[in-house]
Design an enzyme around this catalytic site. Structure first.
Site, PDB file in Angstrom:
ATOM      1  N   LYS A 210       0.842  -1.199   0.000  1.00 11.26           N
ATOM      2  CA  LYS A 210       0.000   0.000   0.000  1.00 11.26           C
ATOM      3  C   LYS A 210       0.881   1.255   0.000  1.00 11.26           C
ATOM      4  CE  LYS A 210      -3.583   2.234   2.728  1.00 11.26           C
ATOM      5  NZ  LYS A 210      -4.511   2.170   3.845  1.00 11.26           N
ATOM      6  N   GLU A 216      10.431  -4.516   4.863  1.00 11.98           N
ATOM      7  CA  GLU A 216      10.548  -5.914   4.430  1.00 11.98           C
ATOM      8  C   GLU A 216      10.280  -6.040   2.933  1.00 11.98           C
ATOM      9  OE1 GLU A 216       8.794  -4.786   6.955  1.00 11.98           O
ATOM     10  OE2 GLU A 216       8.984  -6.084   8.720  1.00 11.98           O
ATOM     11  N   GLY A 271      -4.857  -2.079   5.074  1.00 12.93           N
ATOM     12  CA  GLY A 271      -4.024  -3.204   4.629  1.00 12.93           C
ATOM     13  C   GLY A 271      -4.676  -4.555   4.873  1.00 12.93           C
ATOM     14  N   ARG A 272      -5.189  -4.767   6.082  1.00 12.65           N
ATOM     15  CA  ARG A 272      -5.741  -6.086   6.415  1.00 12.65           C
ATOM     16  C   ARG A 272      -7.139  -6.307   5.849  1.00 12.65           C
ATOM     17  NH1 ARG A 272      -4.680  -2.873  10.533  1.00 12.65           N
ATOM     18  NH2 ARG A 272      -6.353  -2.053  11.847  1.00 12.65           N
ATOM     19  N   GLU A 357      -4.716  -7.179  14.704  1.00 16.62           N
ATOM     20  CA  GLU A 357      -4.228  -5.840  14.365  1.00 16.62           C
ATOM     21  C   GLU A 357      -5.402  -4.851  14.459  1.00 16.62           C
ATOM     22  OE1 GLU A 357      -2.410  -4.523  10.422  1.00 16.62           O
ATOM     23  OE2 GLU A 357      -0.588  -5.010  11.512  1.00 16.62           O
ATOM     24  N   HIS A 388      -5.074 -34.143  17.122  1.00 18.86           N
ATOM     25  CA  HIS A 388      -3.951 -34.953  17.608  1.00 18.86           C
ATOM     26  C   HIS A 388      -2.846 -34.069  18.151  1.00 18.86           C
ATOM     27  CE1 HIS A 388      -5.668 -38.673  16.082  1.00 18.86           C
ATOM     28  NE2 HIS A 388      -6.199 -37.881  15.166  1.00 18.86           N
ATOM     29  N   LYS A 508       9.330  -0.907  14.592  1.00 22.33           N
ATOM     30  CA  LYS A 508       9.853  -0.516  13.272  1.00 22.33           C
ATOM     31  C   LYS A 508      10.928   0.555  13.434  1.00 22.33           C
ATOM     32  CE  LYS A 508       5.920  -0.497  10.088  1.00 22.33           C
ATOM     33  NZ  LYS A 508       5.044   0.387   9.319  1.00 22.33           N
TER      34      LYS A 508
HETATM   35  O1  F6P Z   1       1.792  -4.374   9.977  1.00 23.88           O
HETATM   36  C1  F6P Z   1       1.584  -3.033   9.671  1.00 23.88           C
HETATM   37  C2  F6P Z   1       1.097  -2.853   8.266  1.00 23.88           C
HETATM   38  O2  F6P Z   1       0.900  -1.490   8.056  1.00 23.88           O
HETATM   39  C3  F6P Z   1      -0.181  -3.638   7.942  1.00 23.88           C
HETATM   40  O3  F6P Z   1      -1.327  -3.035   8.406  1.00 23.88           O
HETATM   41  C4  F6P Z   1      -0.084  -3.770   6.479  1.00 23.88           C
HETATM   42  O4  F6P Z   1      -0.951  -4.741   5.989  1.00 23.88           O
HETATM   43  C5  F6P Z   1       1.370  -4.111   6.322  1.00 23.88           C
HETATM   44  O5  F6P Z   1       2.025  -3.312   7.308  1.00 23.88           O
HETATM   45  C6  F6P Z   1       1.966  -3.899   4.977  1.00 23.88           C
HETATM   46  O6  F6P Z   1       1.924  -2.561   4.560  1.00 23.88           O
HETATM   47  P1  F6P Z   1       2.163  -2.144   3.060  1.00 23.88           P
HETATM   48  O7  F6P Z   1       1.092  -2.772   2.225  1.00 23.88           O
HETATM   49  O8  F6P Z   1       2.100  -0.654   3.047  1.00 23.88           O
HETATM   50  O9  F6P Z   1       3.520  -2.643   2.629  1.00 23.88           O
END
Ligand code: F6P
Length: 543
Positions: A210, A216, A271-272, A357, A388, A508
Site C-alpha cells: 500500500k 521488508e 491493509g488487512r 491488528e 492430535h 519498526k
Molecule cells: O503491519 C503493519 C502494516 O501497516 C499492515 O497493516 C499492512 O498490511 C502491512 O504493514 C503492509 O503494509 P504495506 O502494504 O504498506 O507494505
C-alpha cells in the site's frame, strides 16, 4: 493516560449482562439442551447458504436478548451505516473505511468527497482482468520473449496474508500450469527458497505494498530486482518482470516499475482489509477473473446481510457479540478457529492479522484507557490435525476456549469415505466439547477408580458450527466478510478504532536505528538498555 469514562460498563445492558452471567455461569450445556429439546434447531441462523449453529454456547434467551441490546446501546446500527456511507471513521488517520466498496457491484454508488468510488474500483478490476488474462493465456512475455510461468508476490501483512490464504483456499480453481510463490519475510531464506528453482526469464514479480515504503517488502523487491538483473543484465528487463500494486505512484516509479503496470488502490482500504482490491492481483491470475468476481460477490452478499439483517438474525453481529460475552464476562482470552477443510490451512493465520491488528487496542475512540478487555487472541489449525495436537487442552485443560468450527458438506476432492469421516469428526468434537463425559459414564464404561477423574470430560466448552455447502470462491468471500464484520461489531461495542495500527510503529523505528549499529565498521556507541546493548555486541562478534 486518562481513564475511560466507563461508557460501556455503565450501560444498562452491560449491567444486566453481569447479572445474567451470575445466573448462567455455572449452567451446563447438558442442562440447557435437556430443558429445551429444540435448542439445536432454534439457535441457528440459516442465511445466504450459511448454516450458523450457535446453540452450543453458554447463553440463554435472556443473554441473547441482552447482547443484542448491548449492540443497540453501543450504537452499532448507526456505526454500520456510517462506515457504509464512507464517513472518516478511522479518526486517528483521518480516513474512510470502505473495503465494502471494493465489492460493490457496478452501477451502485458510494460518494466520498464528491467522488463515486465504485467507478475507479471497477476500472481497476477491469485493468486487472485484462492483465490476468494476458498472463493466463501466455501472452505476457518476459524480456527474452519467454512466456511468464512463475508469479512471485512480494508483500507483507495485508499485502501477503490475504493473497496467500485465498491462493491456498481456492487452489483447486487455479491454473495449475502456473507457479505461484509468496515472499513476505525479510529473512533472506524466504526469498532464496521461493526463487531457488525459478528462472528470471519466465518469472514475474508483483510488488504489493500500500505504502511502497515497507522495509521488508522493499528489501525483498530490491533483492528481486538484483536477481532479475543478474541474469538478464539490462535495466529494461525490469518493466517486463515487475508490476506493482500500491497507492503510491511516486515510489513505484522511483523503483523503476512502469506506472502503466501499476494497479492502484486507495487510502480508504486498510491493509488487512485489502484482499478484494488490486492486492488480490496474484489471486486473479491464479484462479481467473470470473472466480475472483464470484469471490467479490460472496463478500458483497455478506456485506448486505450485515448491513440489513436485524441483529438477532445477523451472523457477524451474533458472532461478535458471543465473542464479547466470553472475553468480557467469562474472561476467556483466546478463540480457536478450526476449519475442517484442508484448503483453509492459512485461514487462521490470515484471521490473526484481521482480528488482532484491528482489535488489539487499549484506548477508546476518544483516547481514554479502556477499563475492560478488548481483542481476543485468534489461533487455530485445520481439523483433524489439531485433534492430535492441542485439542487435549481445549477438552480437559483449565482454560475456556470458545471454538469456531468451519465445515463444508461437499469435498472438492471426493475420495472414498474421507469426507464422511472428516465431517463425523467435526460434529463429534463439538458434541464432546459441549456435553463431555461424566464420572458416572466413565465408571459405567468400566474404568478403574484411579482413572475415573483422568477420563472424565467436564464438557460445557462452547463452540459455533459454521456449515456451508462447498468451498467455492463465493463461499470464501462470505466467510471472510463474516469475520471482518464480526471484528467491526466488537470494535463498535468496545468503542475502539479497528482500523489503525499504531502498535506496529515503535518496533519498526527501533529496528531502523539498530540496523546501522549492526553494520557499522567501527564499534558503535550504544545507548540502549543493557540487554539490547549486550545482544548487539554479541551479534557483531558472531556475524
Ligand atoms: O503491519 C503493519 C502494516 O501497516 C499492515 O497493516 C499492512 O498490511 C502491512 O504493514 C503492509 O503494509 P504495506 O502494504 O504498506 O507494505
Amino acid at each position: 493516560m486518562a481513564a475511560a469514562k466507563t461508557g460501556l460498563t455503565g450501560l444498562a445492558s452491560w449491567k444486566a449482562l453481569k447479572s445474567n452471567f451470575e445466573k448462567i455461569k455455572d449452567a451446563h450445556l447438558r442442562e440447557l439442551f435437556a430443558s429445551d429439546p429444540n435448542r439445536g434447531s432454534r439457535m441457528v441462523i440459516d442465511a445466504e447458504g450459511v448454516y450458523f449453529d450457535y446453540s452450543k454456547h453458554r447463553v440463554n434467551d435472556e443473554t441473547l436478548k441482552l447482547l443484542v441490546k448491548l449492540a443497540e446501546e453501543s450504537g452499532l446500527k448507526a456505526k454500520i451505516d456510517v462506515m457504509f456511507r464512507g464517513d472518516r471513521i478511522n479518526t486517528t488517520e483521518n480516513r474512510s473505511v470502505l473495503h465494502i466498496a471494493l465489492r460493490t457491484p457496478k452501477g451502485k454508488s458510494i460518494m466520498v468527497d464528491g467522488v463515486d468510488v465504485v467507478v475507479p474500483v471497477h476500472a481497476v478490476l477491469d485493468k486487472m482482468a485484462v492483465f490476468a488474462d494476458k498472463v493466463r493465456k501466455g501472452l505476457w512475455k518476459g524480456y527474452t520473449g519467454k512466456t511468464i510461468r512463475n508469479i512471485v508476490n512480494i508483500g507483507i501483512g495485508g499485502s501477503d496474508l490475504g493473497p496467500v490464504m485465498a491462493y491456498e483456499a481456492l487452489k483447486s480453481y487455479t491454473m495449475r500450469g502456473l507457479t505461484f510463490r509468496f515472499v513476505s519475510n525479510v529473512d533472506d531464506t524466504d526469498f532464496a527458497e521461493a526463487t531457488q528453482d525459478l528462472n528470471a526469464e519466465d518469472t514475474l514479480f508483483i510488488v504489493s505494498s500500500k505504502t511502497f515504503t515497507t522495509l521488508e517488502t522493499m528489501t525483498n523487491a530490491r533483492t528481486a530486482r538484483a536477481w532479475v538483473l543478474k541474469s538478464l543484465k539490462d535495466q529494461a528487463a525490469v518493466a517486463k518482470h515487475f508490476v506493482a500494486v500500491s497507492t503510491n505512484t511516486a515510489e513505484v516509479s522511483k523503483f523503476g516499475i512502469d506506472t502503466a503496470n501499476m494497479f492502484e488502490f486507495w487510502d480508504w482500504v486498510g491493509g488487512r482489509y485489502s484482499m478484494t482490491s488490486a492486492i488480490g492481483l496474484s489471486n486473479m491470475i491464479a484462479f481467473g477473473p470470473d472466480n475472483f468476481r464470484a469471490m467479490l460477490d460472496g463478500f458483497h452478499r455478506m456485506d448486505e446481510h450485515f448491513r440489513t439483517t436485524p441483529f438477532e438474525k445477523n451472523i457477524p453481529v451474533l458472532m461478535g457479540l458471543l465473542g464479547i460475552w466470553y472475553i468480557n464476562f467469562f474472561n476467556a482470552e483466546t478463540n480457536a478457529v478450526l476449519p475442517y477443510e484442508q484448503y483453509l490451512k492459512r485461514f487462521p493465520a490470515y484471521l490473526q492479522q484481521m482480528t488482532m491488528e484491528s482489535n488489539g487496542k487499549q484506548v477508546t475512540m476518544e483516547g481514554a484507557r479502556v477499563d475492560y478487555q478488548t481483542g481476543s487472541i485468534y489461533w487455530g489449525e485445520p481439523g483433524t490435525n489439531g485433534q492430535h495436537s492441542f485439542y487435549q487442552l481445549i477438552h480437559q485443560g483449565t482454560k475456556l476456549i470458545p471454538c469456531d468450527f468451519i465445515a463444508f458438506a461437499k469435498s472438492l476432492n471426493p475420495t472414498g469415505n474421507h469426507h464422511d469421516i472428516l465431517l463425523a469428526n467435526v460434529f463429534a468434537q463439538a458434541e464432546a466439547l459441549a456435553f463431555g463425559k461424566t464420572a458416572g459414564e466413565v465408571k459405567a464404561d468400566g474404568a478403574p477408580d484411579n482413572l475415573v477423574s483422568h477420563k472424565t470430560f467436564e464438557g460445557n466448552k462452547p463452540s459455533t458450527m459454521i456449515l456451508m455447502d462447498k468451498l467455492t470462491p463465493n463461499a470464501l468471500g462470505m466467510l471472510i466478510a463474516m469475520y471482518e464484520h464480526c471484528v467491526f461489531t466488537q470494535a463498535a461495542v468496545w468503542d475502539i478504532n479497528a482500523f489503525d495500527q499504531w502498535g506496529v510503529q515503535l518496533g519498526k523505528v527501533l529496528a531502523e536505528k539498530i540496523v546501522p549499529e549492526l553494520e557499522a565498521k567501527e564499534e558503535p556507541v550504544l545507548k540502549h538498555d543493557s540487554s539490547t546493548n549486550a545482544l548487539i555486541k554479541r551479534y557483531r562478534k558472531l556475524k
